[in-house]
Design a protein around this motif. Structure first.
Motif, short mmCIF file in Angstrom:
data_model
loop_
_atom_site.label_atom_id
_atom_site.label_comp_id
_atom_site.label_asym_id
_atom_site.label_seq_id
_atom_site.Cartn_x
_atom_site.Cartn_y
_atom_site.Cartn_z
N ARG A 28 23.65 -1.61 -26.52
CA ARG A 28 22.64 -2.62 -26.80
C ARG A 28 21.93 -2.93 -25.50
O ARG A 28 22.40 -2.59 -24.43
CB ARG A 28 23.25 -3.88 -27.37
CG ARG A 28 24.21 -4.59 -26.46
CD ARG A 28 24.71 -5.89 -27.07
NE ARG A 28 25.69 -6.50 -26.21
CZ ARG A 28 25.41 -7.21 -25.12
NH1 ARG A 28 24.16 -7.39 -24.76
NH2 ARG A 28 26.36 -7.74 -24.40
N ARG A 29 20.78 -3.58 -25.62
CA ARG A 29 20.05 -3.97 -24.42
C ARG A 29 20.86 -5.00 -23.66
O ARG A 29 21.53 -5.84 -24.26
CB ARG A 29 18.69 -4.54 -24.80
CG ARG A 29 17.76 -3.47 -25.33
CD ARG A 29 16.48 -4.00 -25.87
NE ARG A 29 15.87 -5.01 -25.02
CZ ARG A 29 14.74 -5.62 -25.31
NH1 ARG A 29 14.10 -5.34 -26.42
NH2 ARG A 29 14.25 -6.52 -24.50
N PRO A 30 20.81 -4.97 -22.34
CA PRO A 30 21.55 -5.98 -21.56
C PRO A 30 20.90 -7.35 -21.71
O PRO A 30 19.71 -7.46 -22.05
CB PRO A 30 21.43 -5.47 -20.12
CG PRO A 30 20.22 -4.62 -20.11
CD PRO A 30 20.09 -4.03 -21.50
N ASP A 31 21.69 -8.38 -21.49
CA ASP A 31 21.14 -9.73 -21.47
C ASP A 31 20.12 -9.82 -20.35
O ASP A 31 20.28 -9.17 -19.30
CB ASP A 31 22.26 -10.75 -21.24
CG ASP A 31 23.24 -10.80 -22.41
OD1 ASP A 31 22.82 -10.51 -23.54
OD2 ASP A 31 24.42 -11.11 -22.17
N GLU A 69 21.19 -2.50 -31.98
CA GLU A 69 22.53 -2.30 -31.44
C GLU A 69 23.09 -1.05 -32.12
O GLU A 69 22.97 -0.91 -33.33
CB GLU A 69 23.41 -3.51 -31.75
CG GLU A 69 24.82 -3.37 -31.21
CD GLU A 69 25.66 -4.61 -31.47
OE1 GLU A 69 25.76 -5.45 -30.57
OE2 GLU A 69 26.18 -4.73 -32.59
#
Length: 90
Positions: free
Chosen positions: A41-44, A27
């Motif tokens: 951050r990477r998406p869910d 993140e």
């Protein structure tokens, strides 16, 4: 997930490296004058509907969905709303 902070200037200077870290699971907090202005951050992961899950089953699957299937799933979800691994201090 590791969190690290970076200035706007550094983020703009090497954006591809920044994205590589995000892809790896980090993140990133982008700051201006040490104040956060953005978080990357990477998406869910995307959620699947029941219909999509059923479509993934092999053609020879013996799955049978009865009329009460949706109600049963909703009851199971409602029954398990608590945290699976509650903190030790609780």
């Amino acid at each position: 997930m590791a969190t690290f902070r970076i200035s706007e200037a550094d983020a703009a200077r090497d954006f591809s490296r920044l994205l590589a870290r995000v892809r790896a699971g980090a993140e990133v907090v982008i700051e201006s004058d040490e104040r956060p202005v953005a978080v990357m951050r990477r998406p869910d992961p995307p959620l699947r509907t029941i219909e999509e899950c059923v479509a993934l089953l092999p053609e020879d699957s013996s799955l049978v969905m009865g009329a009460d299937f949706a109600r049963d799933v909703e009851e199971a979800i409602a029954f398990h709303r608590e945290a699976l691994d509650p903190p030790s201090w609780e």
